[in-house]
Structures are given as C-alpha cells and as structure tokens.
Enzyme design. Structure first.
Site, short mmCIF file in Angstrom:
data_model
loop_
_atom_site.label_atom_id
_atom_site.label_comp_id
_atom_site.label_asym_id
_atom_site.label_seq_id
_atom_site.Cartn_x
_atom_site.Cartn_y
_atom_site.Cartn_z
N GLY A 1 46.90 42.51 49.98
CA GLY A 1 45.79 43.41 49.66
C GLY A 1 44.52 42.68 49.21
O GLY A 1 44.18 41.61 49.72
N TYR B 1 46.45 56.63 36.09
CA TYR B 1 45.71 55.57 36.79
C TYR B 1 44.25 55.58 36.35
O TYR B 1 43.69 54.55 35.96
CB TYR B 1 45.83 55.78 38.30
CG TYR B 1 45.14 54.73 39.13
CD1 TYR B 1 45.67 53.44 39.22
CD2 TYR B 1 43.96 55.00 39.84
CE1 TYR B 1 45.04 52.46 39.98
CE2 TYR B 1 43.34 54.03 40.60
CZ TYR B 1 43.88 52.76 40.66
OH TYR B 1 43.26 51.80 41.41
N LYS C 1 42.13 52.61 34.38
CA LYS C 1 40.98 51.92 34.98
C LYS C 1 39.71 52.14 34.15
O LYS C 1 38.83 51.28 34.11
CB LYS C 1 40.81 52.34 36.43
CG LYS C 1 41.98 51.92 37.34
CD LYS C 1 42.21 50.40 37.36
CE LYS C 1 43.20 49.97 38.43
NZ LYS C 1 43.41 48.52 38.46
N VAL D 1 40.95 51.53 49.71
CA VAL D 1 41.04 50.27 50.46
C VAL D 1 42.38 50.25 51.22
O VAL D 1 43.43 50.53 50.64
CB VAL D 1 40.96 49.06 49.51
CG1 VAL D 1 40.83 47.77 50.31
CG2 VAL D 1 39.79 49.21 48.54
N SER E 1 49.93 48.56 49.83
CA SER E 1 50.45 49.57 48.90
C SER E 1 49.87 50.95 49.20
O SER E 1 50.54 51.96 48.98
CB SER E 1 50.18 49.18 47.45
OG SER E 1 48.82 49.26 47.16
N ARG F 1 38.07 61.71 51.73
CA ARG F 1 37.27 61.49 50.52
C ARG F 1 36.29 60.34 50.68
O ARG F 1 35.53 60.04 49.77
CB ARG F 1 38.19 61.31 49.31
CG ARG F 1 39.04 60.08 49.31
CD ARG F 1 40.03 60.05 48.13
NE ARG F 1 40.54 58.71 47.96
CZ ARG F 1 41.47 58.36 47.08
NH1 ARG F 1 42.00 59.26 46.28
NH2 ARG F 1 41.87 57.11 46.98
P1 NAD Z 1 48.70 46.03 46.58
O1 NAD Z 1 49.01 47.13 45.62
O2 NAD Z 1 48.97 46.25 48.02
O3 NAD Z 1 49.41 44.68 46.12
C1 NAD Z 1 49.62 44.45 44.78
C2 NAD Z 1 50.21 43.06 44.56
O4 NAD Z 1 50.49 43.01 43.16
C3 NAD Z 1 51.51 42.78 45.29
O5 NAD Z 1 51.42 41.53 45.96
C4 NAD Z 1 52.55 42.73 44.17
O6 NAD Z 1 53.62 41.82 44.41
C5 NAD Z 1 51.69 42.29 42.98
N1 NAD Z 1 52.27 42.65 41.68
C6 NAD Z 1 52.91 43.79 41.34
N2 NAD Z 1 53.32 43.72 40.07
C7 NAD Z 1 52.94 42.50 39.59
C8 NAD Z 1 53.08 41.85 38.35
N3 NAD Z 1 53.73 42.44 37.34
N4 NAD Z 1 52.56 40.61 38.20
C9 NAD Z 1 51.91 40.02 39.22
N5 NAD Z 1 51.75 40.58 40.43
C10 NAD Z 1 52.25 41.82 40.61
O7 NAD Z 1 47.18 45.59 46.37
P2 NAD Z 1 45.85 46.44 46.39
O8 NAD Z 1 46.05 47.81 46.95
O9 NAD Z 1 44.83 45.54 46.96
O10 NAD Z 1 45.54 46.67 44.83
C11 NAD Z 1 45.15 45.59 44.01
C12 NAD Z 1 44.34 46.11 42.86
O11 NAD Z 1 43.23 46.86 43.34
C13 NAD Z 1 45.10 47.05 41.91
O12 NAD Z 1 44.72 46.78 40.58
C14 NAD Z 1 44.61 48.42 42.34
O13 NAD Z 1 44.69 49.38 41.31
C15 NAD Z 1 43.18 48.11 42.70
N6 NAD Z 1 42.55 49.08 43.59
C16 NAD Z 1 43.09 49.35 44.81
C17 NAD Z 1 42.49 50.30 45.63
C18 NAD Z 1 43.06 50.65 46.98
O14 NAD Z 1 42.65 51.68 47.56
N7 NAD Z 1 43.97 49.86 47.54
C19 NAD Z 1 41.33 50.96 45.20
C20 NAD Z 1 40.79 50.63 43.95
C21 NAD Z 1 41.41 49.70 43.16
#
Ligand code: NAD
Length: 245
Positions: free
Chosen positions: A17, A146, A150, A179, A183, A204
C-alpha cells in the site's frame, strides 16, 4: 539531483500500500530507506529491490526502542501503520477501541518518542504521520473509531510540531481520501459484494477515481525533502476533492 540524496528515511507498514509506494519513491529520490513492517514476507520484495528492511511490530514498545537504539538518527520518519475498523459506536467494543487506538495512535507515540531524541541530537528532521481525511476533517459514515484515531493523529502532529519547531523538527500529517491498496480491496471483498462495495467507494470520490498509492507517495517525498522546509504542523488533505463536495 535526487531530491532526498543524503537522507535516511524510516517507514512503518512499508510492506504494501501507501507505505510500500512511499518507501520505493523515497529510494528513487536517493534516500537510504529502511522499510519496516510486521510481515517479513511482504518486506522480501522490497529487499529484492535493494531497500534495507527490518521486521517491526509498531505495537511492541521494546522492539521500537531497540530499533531506535540500533539505527540512531534518521532524517525522515514516516509513521504509516494503521487499521481501518468499520462500524458505528454501537458496533465498537472496548477491545476494538483499544486495538485501533494502540495501532493507529499509540504506535506513533512510541515511534516518535523513541526517535525524536536521536533526531534532535543529529540536528533535526521531518516526521510524517498518517492520518486520513476521515478524521477531524470530515466524517465518513461507519468509521467511528477510525475517525477518532485519525483525528487524534492530527492533534498529536500539531502538538509535536509546536513543541519541537525550535529543534529543527518538522511534523506533518497526511489525510488521504480513498486509496486503492490491498487492505481496501480486502475490505471490499469482506463486504460480501465486491462490485457494490467498489462502486460505493468510487461514489464518494468526485473525480470518479480512487487514488493510487503512488499519488500519495508524491506528497510523502515532498514532505520528506527540503522543498518543504517551511511546512510544519499541517494536516495535508490529499483526497481527490472528497472533503470539498
Ligand atoms: P494496507 O492496510 O494495505 O497495509 C498495511 C500494512 O501495515 C501491511 O503491510 C501490514 O502488514 C502492516 N501492519 C499491520 N499491522 C502492523 C503492525 N502492528 N506493525 C507494523 N506493520 C503493521 O495499507 P494502506 O491501505 O496503504 O494503509 C496505510 C495507512 O494509510 C493506514 O494508516 C491507513 O489508515 C491509512 N489510510 C489509508 C487509506 C486507504 O484508502 N487505503 C486512506 C487514508 C488513510
């Protein structure tokens, strides 16, 4: 000239991600990148591409402190790890509340507290904390805990930026919209109707598109670089217009 030449950057949750795309983007810009994740298998692909990797569970205070002691100062700390819990307050048990706050908020406290002293001693640096537009910026339905976590990230970011501005520490939060990450796709599948869930996520986003992780990585590179030397204490919204409509 590479924009991050001479800098060392540490990324949490770099296995996939946004963390992964950001680690690769910073490496392309010349940084020495230490990519960390709880999932060793996910790190393998990054190590195959020449990045340094470390298994790190950001919920483990001892492991975080040990890594800070081992690495010493970094110039850039990108705290990306976080988890999206669905549901309203009525769906949220105390255990689920505690889990989300531990991973999404307290882990950043652990990381920032462990790395700040060495960063200050080395003359400063840039901390980037992962928030979301679903926070204090806007509400997203069914994202009760969530959104609360945040919003806390944004508050922590501003406090840290204010407290350490005199030590050449910059601290910013980023607030993405939707994004297209592994996940997110897992969550669409878990809904039981992948196509309907994807349509709802797209609805959205006023551009009719989801962000790609690389779209977010561009902002990370900017905040990591000296181009953003005058930027601190800000929650940077990068949401394809979601919060503007
Ligand atoms: P993802 O959720 O697909 O991947 C998350 C990664 O975190 C994985 O590789 C997992 O192994 C790792 N992880 C889980 N628990 C962990 C721990 N305890 N210690 C270390 N690593 C750990 O990634 P994403 O969707 O890009 O999300 C990353 C961040 O971006 C998150 O904080 C999420 O809330 C934020 N975010 C995501 C979106 C979205 O739409 N995807 C939007 C806004 C914010």
């Amino acid at each position: 000239m590479a924009r991050l030449a001479g800098k060392t950057a540490l990324v949490t949750a770099a296995g996939q991600g946004i963390g992964r795309a950001s680690a690769l983007a910073m490496a392309r810009e010349g940084a020495r990148v230490i990519a960390t994740d709880i999932n060793a298998d996910a790190l393998q692909a990054l190590s195959d591409q020449g990045l340094e990797t470390r298994v790190l569970n950001v919920r483990d205070t001892g492991a975080v402190q040990a890594l800070a002691a081992e690495l010493g100062a970094v110039d850039v700390l990108f705290n990306c790890a976080g988890f999206v819990a669905n549901g309203t307050i009525l769906d949220c048990s105390e255990d689920e509340w505690d889990f989300s706050f531990d991973l999404n908020v307290k882990a950043m406290y652990r990381m920032n507290k462990a790395f700040l002293p060495v960063m200050i001693a080395a003359g400063g640096g840039s901390i980037i904390n992962m928030a979301s537009v679903a926070s204090s910026i806007i509400a997203a339905p069914n994202r009760f805990v969530y959104g609360a976590t945040k919003a806390a990230v944004i508050g922590m970011t501003k406090a840290l930026a204010a407290d350490f501005i005199g030590k050449n520490i910059r601290c910013n939060a980023i607030c993405p919209g939707t994004v297209d990450t592994p996940s997110l796709n897992d969550r669409m599948r878990a809904s039981g109707d992948y196509e309907a869930a994807r349509k709802a996520f797209l609805a959205r986003q006023p551009t009719g598109k989801l962000a790609q992780a690389e779209d977010i990585a561009g902002l990370i590179v900017f905040l990591a670089s000296d181009e953003s030397a005058f930027v601190t204490g800000v929650a940077h919204v990068i949401d394809g217009g979601w919060s503007n409509t």
